[in-house]
Design a protein around this motif. Structure first.
Motif, PDB file in Angstrom:
ATOM      1  N   CYS A  49      29.118  -5.993  13.826  1.00  0.00           N
ATOM      2  CA  CYS A  49      30.063  -6.843  13.888  1.00  0.00           C
ATOM      3  C   CYS A  49      31.245  -6.489  12.988  1.00  0.00           C
ATOM      4  O   CYS A  49      32.109  -6.849  12.987  1.00  0.00           O
ATOM      5  CB  CYS A  49      30.228  -8.134  14.399  1.00  0.00           C
ATOM      6  N   ILE A  50      30.968  -7.243  11.575  1.00  0.00           N
ATOM      7  CA  ILE A  50      31.826  -6.876  10.670  1.00  0.00           C
ATOM      8  C   ILE A  50      31.904  -5.816  10.048  1.00  0.00           C
ATOM      9  O   ILE A  50      33.556  -5.689   9.710  1.00  0.00           O
ATOM     10  CB  ILE A  50      30.476  -7.384   9.110  1.00  0.00           C
ATOM     11  N   MET A  51      32.024  -4.411  10.208  1.00  0.00           N
ATOM     12  CA  MET A  51      32.641  -3.405   9.956  1.00  0.00           C
ATOM     13  C   MET A  51      33.172  -2.905  11.288  1.00  0.00           C
ATOM     14  O   MET A  51      34.300  -2.706  10.675  1.00  0.00           O
ATOM     15  CB  MET A  51      31.775  -1.746  10.252  1.00  0.00           C
ATOM     16  N   GLU A  52      33.308  -3.186  12.097  1.00  0.00           N
ATOM     17  CA  GLU A  52      34.677  -2.958  13.157  1.00  0.00           C
ATOM     18  C   GLU A  52      35.294  -4.202  13.446  1.00  0.00           C
ATOM     19  O   GLU A  52      36.466  -3.772  13.909  1.00  0.00           O
ATOM     20  CB  GLU A  52      33.665  -2.969  15.134  1.00  0.00           C
ATOM     21  N   ARG A  53      34.809  -5.404  13.323  1.00  0.00           N
ATOM     22  CA  ARG A  53      36.662  -6.514  13.828  1.00  0.00           C
ATOM     23  C   ARG A  53      36.818  -7.707  12.321  1.00  0.00           C
ATOM     24  O   ARG A  53      36.789  -8.473  12.626  1.00  0.00           O
ATOM     25  CB  ARG A  53      36.042  -8.411  14.683  1.00  0.00           C
ATOM     26  N   ASN A  57      35.396 -12.497  11.806  1.00  0.00           N
ATOM     27  CA  ASN A  57      35.437 -12.809  13.734  1.00  0.00           C
ATOM     28  C   ASN A  57      33.906 -12.593  14.044  1.00  0.00           C
ATOM     29  O   ASN A  57      33.423 -12.549  15.260  1.00  0.00           O
ATOM     30  CB  ASN A  57      36.471 -11.643  13.873  1.00  0.00           C
ATOM     31  N   CYS A  58      32.795 -13.057  12.963  1.00  0.00           N
ATOM     32  CA  CYS A  58      31.578 -12.462  13.613  1.00  0.00           C
ATOM     33  C   CYS A  58      30.757 -13.858  12.448  1.00  0.00           C
ATOM     34  O   CYS A  58      29.955 -13.694  12.383  1.00  0.00           O
ATOM     35  CB  CYS A  58      31.686 -11.568  13.065  1.00  0.00           C
ATOM     36  N   GLY A  59      31.348 -15.238  12.959  1.00  0.00           N
ATOM     37  CA  GLY A  59      30.479 -15.950  12.539  1.00  0.00           C
ATOM     38  C   GLY A  59      29.269 -16.429  13.105  1.00  0.00           C
ATOM     39  O   GLY A  59      27.920 -16.543  12.919  1.00  0.00           O
ATOM     40  N   ASP A  60      28.917 -16.309  14.187  1.00  0.00           N
ATOM     41  CA  ASP A  60      28.102 -16.573  15.761  1.00  0.00           C
ATOM     42  C   ASP A  60      27.279 -15.677  15.255  1.00  0.00           C
ATOM     43  O   ASP A  60      25.635 -16.335  14.694  1.00  0.00           O
ATOM     44  CB  ASP A  60      29.140 -16.403  16.541  1.00  0.00           C
ATOM     45  N   LEU A  61      27.308 -14.232  15.146  1.00  0.00           N
ATOM     46  CA  LEU A  61      25.995 -12.921  14.738  1.00  0.00           C
ATOM     47  C   LEU A  61      25.404 -13.307  13.164  1.00  0.00           C
ATOM     48  O   LEU A  61      24.746 -13.295  12.913  1.00  0.00           O
ATOM     49  CB  LEU A  61      27.241 -11.644  14.697  1.00  0.00           C
ATOM     50  N   ILE A  62      26.846 -14.208  11.888  1.00  0.00           N
ATOM     51  CA  ILE A  62      26.012 -14.142  10.664  1.00  0.00           C
ATOM     52  C   ILE A  62      25.548 -15.249  11.313  1.00  0.00           C
ATOM     53  O   ILE A  62      24.428 -15.423   9.761  1.00  0.00           O
ATOM     54  CB  ILE A  62      27.097 -14.926  10.180  1.00  0.00           C
ATOM     55  N   GLU A  63      25.432 -16.604  11.545  1.00  0.00           N
ATOM     56  CA  GLU A  63      24.964 -17.254  11.584  1.00  0.00           C
ATOM     57  C   GLU A  63      23.348 -17.587  12.278  1.00  0.00           C
ATOM     58  O   GLU A  63      21.788 -18.361  12.618  1.00  0.00           O
ATOM     59  CB  GLU A  63      25.564 -18.340  12.420  1.00  0.00           C
TER      60      GLU A  63
END
Length: 76
Positions: A49-53, A57-63
């Motif tokens: 997600c971080i690489m693509e967006r 924009n990836c706070g939910d996946l980071i959490e």
């Protein structure tokens, strides 16, 4: 003379040990693996997600990954 002086520090030791045991009971178990190997599914999704967006924009996946790491016993 020397016996009475050495008895005082020994008497204080059990109280300190009891306090540290209580504190360690509140902490989760030690991690069973290294941080780099923990939570591969959430780590992979987060990184993609971080690489693509971008990170913002990836706070939910980071959490989700942080929570997985905490559940594995890491302090983050």
């Amino acid at each position: 003379m020397g016996n009475s002086v050495s008895a005082s520090p020994v008497a204080a030791l059990p109280a300190a040990t009891t306090t540290s045991n209580t504190a360690s009971e509140a902490k989760p178990d030690k991690p069973k693996c290294k941080a780099c190997c923990a939570c591969p599914e959430t780590k992979r999704a987060r990184d993609a997600c971080i690489m693509e967006r971008g990170e913002e924009n990836c706070g939910d996946l980071i959490e989700k990954h942080k929570q997985c790491m905490r559940d594995m016993g890491f302090n983050i």
